[in-house]
Design a protein around this motif. Structure first.
Motif, mmCIF file in Angstrom:
data_model
loop_
_atom_site.group_PDB
_atom_site.id
_atom_site.type_symbol
_atom_site.label_atom_id
_atom_site.label_comp_id
_atom_site.label_asym_id
_atom_site.label_seq_id
_atom_site.Cartn_x
_atom_site.Cartn_y
_atom_site.Cartn_z
ATOM 1 N N GLY A 86 -0.121 -6.655 16.851
ATOM 2 C CA GLY A 86 -1.368 -7.343 16.501
ATOM 3 C C GLY A 86 -2.589 -6.453 16.417
ATOM 4 N N THR A 87 -2.380 -5.167 16.067
ATOM 5 C CA THR A 87 -3.537 -4.253 15.961
ATOM 6 C C THR A 87 -3.920 -3.982 14.503
ATOM 7 O OG1 THR A 87 -1.918 -2.488 16.370
ATOM 8 C CG2 THR A 87 -3.385 -3.054 18.183
ATOM 9 N N GLY A 88 -3.394 -4.778 13.599
ATOM 10 C CA GLY A 88 -3.825 -4.671 12.191
ATOM 11 C C GLY A 88 -3.121 -3.609 11.379
ATOM 12 N N LYS A 89 -1.927 -3.195 11.792
ATOM 13 C CA LYS A 89 -1.215 -2.146 11.049
ATOM 14 C C LYS A 89 -0.904 -2.590 9.619
ATOM 15 C CE LYS A 89 2.110 -1.726 14.255
ATOM 16 N NZ LYS A 89 1.724 -2.336 15.534
ATOM 17 N N THR A 90 -0.247 -3.745 9.501
ATOM 18 C CA THR A 90 0.154 -4.238 8.174
ATOM 19 C C THR A 90 -1.072 -4.587 7.333
ATOM 20 O OG1 THR A 90 2.170 -5.118 9.176
ATOM 21 C CG2 THR A 90 1.627 -5.903 6.981
ATOM 22 N N THR A 91 -2.071 -5.211 7.947
ATOM 23 C CA THR A 91 -3.305 -5.562 7.223
ATOM 24 C C THR A 91 -3.943 -4.326 6.605
ATOM 25 O OG1 THR A 91 -3.713 -7.417 8.724
ATOM 26 C CG2 THR A 91 -5.608 -6.599 7.492
ATOM 27 N N THR A 92 -4.003 -3.235 7.387
ATOM 28 C CA THR A 92 -4.644 -1.999 6.916
ATOM 29 C C THR A 92 -3.877 -1.389 5.746
ATOM 30 O OG1 THR A 92 -5.393 -1.597 9.177
ATOM 31 C CG2 THR A 92 -5.529 0.258 7.659
ATOM 32 N N ILE A 93 -2.548 -1.396 5.828
ATOM 33 C CA ILE A 93 -1.743 -0.776 4.764
ATOM 34 C C ILE A 93 -1.838 -1.594 3.476
ATOM 35 C CG2 ILE A 93 0.626 -0.130 4.115
ATOM 36 C CD1 ILE A 93 0.814 0.193 7.407
ATOM 37 N N ARG A 94 -1.810 -2.916 3.602
ATOM 38 C CA ARG A 94 -1.982 -3.773 2.407
ATOM 39 C C ARG A 94 -3.368 -3.553 1.798
ATOM 40 N NH1 ARG A 94 2.192 -6.960 1.905
ATOM 41 N NH2 ARG A 94 3.302 -7.762 3.717
ATOM 42 N N MET A 136 2.904 -1.739 -3.575
ATOM 43 C CA MET A 136 3.256 -1.563 -2.168
ATOM 44 C C MET A 136 4.568 -2.307 -1.931
ATOM 45 S SD MET A 136 1.480 -2.857 1.311
ATOM 46 C CE MET A 136 2.547 -3.178 2.690
ATOM 47 N N VAL A 137 5.589 -1.571 -1.539
ATOM 48 C CA VAL A 137 6.899 -2.169 -1.302
ATOM 49 C C VAL A 137 7.115 -2.299 0.199
ATOM 50 C CG1 VAL A 137 9.396 -1.874 -1.580
ATOM 51 C CG2 VAL A 137 7.853 -1.220 -3.440
ATOM 52 N N ASP A 138 7.421 -3.517 0.630
ATOM 53 C CA ASP A 138 7.726 -3.806 2.030
ATOM 54 C C ASP A 138 9.231 -3.720 2.219
ATOM 55 O OD1 ASP A 138 6.385 -4.479 4.366
ATOM 56 O OD2 ASP A 138 5.361 -6.153 3.375
ATOM 57 N N LEU A 139 9.704 -2.832 3.060
ATOM 58 C CA LEU A 139 11.145 -2.707 3.258
ATOM 59 C C LEU A 139 11.593 -3.665 4.358
ATOM 60 C CD1 LEU A 139 13.587 -0.751 2.352
ATOM 61 C CD2 LEU A 139 13.286 0.204 4.606
ATOM 62 N N PRO A 140 12.449 -4.666 4.022
ATOM 63 C CA PRO A 140 12.911 -5.580 5.067
ATOM 64 C C PRO A 140 13.852 -4.883 6.040
ATOM 65 C CG PRO A 140 13.902 -6.114 2.930
ATOM 66 C CD PRO A 140 12.983 -4.964 2.702
ATOM 67 N N LEU A 141 13.802 -5.293 7.298
ATOM 68 C CA LEU A 141 14.617 -4.639 8.337
ATOM 69 C C LEU A 141 16.116 -4.700 8.053
ATOM 70 C CD1 LEU A 141 13.308 -5.241 11.966
ATOM 71 C CD2 LEU A 141 13.838 -3.092 10.832
ATOM 72 N N TYR A 148 6.350 0.765 2.675
ATOM 73 C CA TYR A 148 5.996 0.437 4.052
ATOM 74 C C TYR A 148 7.202 -0.101 4.808
ATOM 75 C CZ TYR A 148 3.774 -1.970 7.999
ATOM 76 O OH TYR A 148 3.430 -2.397 9.252
ATOM 77 N N VAL A 149 7.509 0.527 5.939
ATOM 78 C CA VAL A 149 8.624 0.089 6.779
ATOM 79 C C VAL A 149 8.074 -0.330 8.138
ATOM 80 C CG1 VAL A 149 10.911 0.672 7.631
ATOM 81 C CG2 VAL A 149 10.005 1.910 5.664
ATOM 82 N N ARG A 205 8.577 9.107 -5.954
ATOM 83 C CA ARG A 205 7.437 9.779 -5.321
ATOM 84 C C ARG A 205 6.534 8.707 -4.730
ATOM 85 N NH1 ARG A 205 5.214 14.674 -7.302
ATOM 86 N NH2 ARG A 205 7.284 15.137 -8.102
ATOM 87 N N PHE A 206 6.569 8.559 -3.419
ATOM 88 C CA PHE A 206 5.782 7.497 -2.793
ATOM 89 C C PHE A 206 5.209 7.988 -1.467
ATOM 90 C CE2 PHE A 206 10.328 6.985 -1.909
ATOM 91 C CZ PHE A 206 10.356 7.105 -0.527
ATOM 92 N N VAL A 207 4.203 7.264 -0.974
ATOM 93 C CA VAL A 207 3.664 7.531 0.357
ATOM 94 C C VAL A 207 4.469 6.664 1.325
ATOM 95 C CG1 VAL A 207 1.655 7.343 1.869
ATOM 96 C CG2 VAL A 207 1.345 8.041 -0.508
ATOM 97 N N LEU A 208 5.184 7.315 2.230
ATOM 98 C CA LEU A 208 6.011 6.580 3.190
ATOM 99 C C LEU A 208 5.190 6.269 4.437
ATOM 100 C CD1 LEU A 208 8.812 5.486 4.036
ATOM 101 C CD2 LEU A 208 9.296 7.741 4.984
#
Length: 374
Positions: A65-73, A123-128, A166-167, A204-207
């Motif tokens: 809950g520290t905003g990791k996903t929000t920031t990347i999106r 932005m691609v979200d990689l599912p677990l 994004y993983v 070529r992507f930012v991981l």
């Protein structure tokens, strides 16, 4: 790279096979990057990787809950639109051969005029639970043998080309898949081989990986492959916490009005990123500073040379971001902890924080006063 405004809702009718409406709706609901309070370490690491993707990605470890996903999106939404070849599964660049799929490259070499559209950075979200086939793509062997064509079904790495992958909870992902992602991120290519048939495409992507340290760490050899490592913690200061809650409430109640408020800042930062990307090739780093960076790595017993390379790259990207063409000692101070803290050998009996240790050795080698981490 196009400098079209990222917050602009209007789009060319008919682009992306009539999916404009989808992009418009999604884009309007993304929290603006410039409105995010605190977490400077994470924001800086992400911006530097966008300016120079060869830094090798970011591992973000922190509380829930520290905003990791929000920031990347928010970062993906902020970036300018890019020129891509229409209907190409790899988001091929119309001009850079290193960012083209094989068929596009062949057509360019033959002088074929290709339709070009502008597209938001993906932005691609990689599912677990993703399988290797879902990530890398598959080859239809039956079709290949019966029709004599390479029938390739692209995976998530193809979709992520020229974007952000994004993983979330990367520390829970299968080690083999993490390896595949890191290999593609480092080489810029994904190769799929089945029954003697081989297909290669640009990737070529930012991981960006994120995780909660309570759920376990990544193995050191995998952690070392991430260019930078940002640690984020829950904001403790009550006034800041209130500010974050109020902002989120305001955004949820009326997204268009909230976005309008931050539009000028968003556009200014977007222009800053574009100029930094263009300036990067002109940024130099003094030989003495390069020697001192390597001395810090040596004194910290960092294995291999990745730490040296990434620190040099990150310092140059920071100088470019701030409009300069020469790296300063302060640039190095600001990035060196992010680049080295995860490469130190872990001593279970040691209580000193790895970030503090990096800053201490940096201050000794560079002969500057030690500063507290921000």
């Amino acid at each position: 790279m196009s400098t079209k405004k990222s917050r602009q809702v209007k789009s060319t009718p008919g682009t992306e096979n009539g999916r404009v409406t989808h992009h418009t709706v999604r884009r309007r609901s993304v929290f603006p990057f410039t409105a995010i309070v605190g977490q400077e370490e994470m924001k800086l690491a992400l911006l530097l990787n966008v300016i120079d993707p060869k830094i090798g990605g970011v591992m973000i470890m922190g509380d829930r809950g520290t905003g990791k996903t929000t920031t990347i999106r928010a970062l993906a939404d902020l970036l300018p639109e890019i020129d891509v070849v229409a209907d190409d599964p790899f988001n091929s660049s119309p001009s850079d051969p290193d960012l083209m799929g094989d068929s596009v490259r062949q057509q360019v070499e033959q002088g074929v005029e290709l339709p070009v559209i502008q597209k938001k950075v993906t932005m691609v979200d990689l599912p677990l639970g993703a399988t290797e086939d879902r990530v890398c793509g598959t080859i239809d062997i039956e079709k290949a043998l019966s029709e004599g064509v390479k029938a390739f079904e692209p995976g998530l790495l193809a979709k992520a080309n020229r974007g952000i992958l994004y993983v979330d909870e990367v520390n829970l992902l299968d080690d083999h898949l993490v390896d595949v992602l890191l290999d593609s991120a480092a080489s810029g290519w994904n190769t799929v081989e089945r029954e003697g048939i081989s297909v290669r495409h640009p990737a070529r992507f930012v991981l960006v990986g994120s995780g909660n340290p309570e759920e376990g760490e990544l193995r050191p050899q995998l952690l070392d492959r991430f260019g930078m490592h940002a640690e984020i913690r829950t904001v403790k200061e009550p006034a800041l916490r209130v500010q974050i809650v109020e902002q989120r409430t305001e955004f949820d109640q009326n997204p268009p009005a909230f976005l309008e408020k931050y539009q000028a800042q968003q556009e200014a930062l977007q222009q800053q990123i574009v100029k930094a990307q263009e300036r990067l090739k002109d940024v130099t780093i003094n030989y003495d500073l390069r020697v001192k960076i390597s001395q810090v790595c040596s004194e910290l017993n960092v294995d291999g040379l990745r730490g040296d390379i990434v620190t040099n790259r990150a310092a140059r990207a920071l100088a470019a971001l701030e409009g300069r063409t020469e790296v300063t000692v302060e640039d190095i101070r600001r990035v060196i902890t992010l680049c080295l803290r995860h490469r130190l050998r872990k001593d279970p009996l040691e209580s000193i924080d790895s970030g503090y240790k990096v800053q201490k050795v940096f201050a000794e080698v560079f002969g500057v006063q030690e500063q507290k981490e921000e």
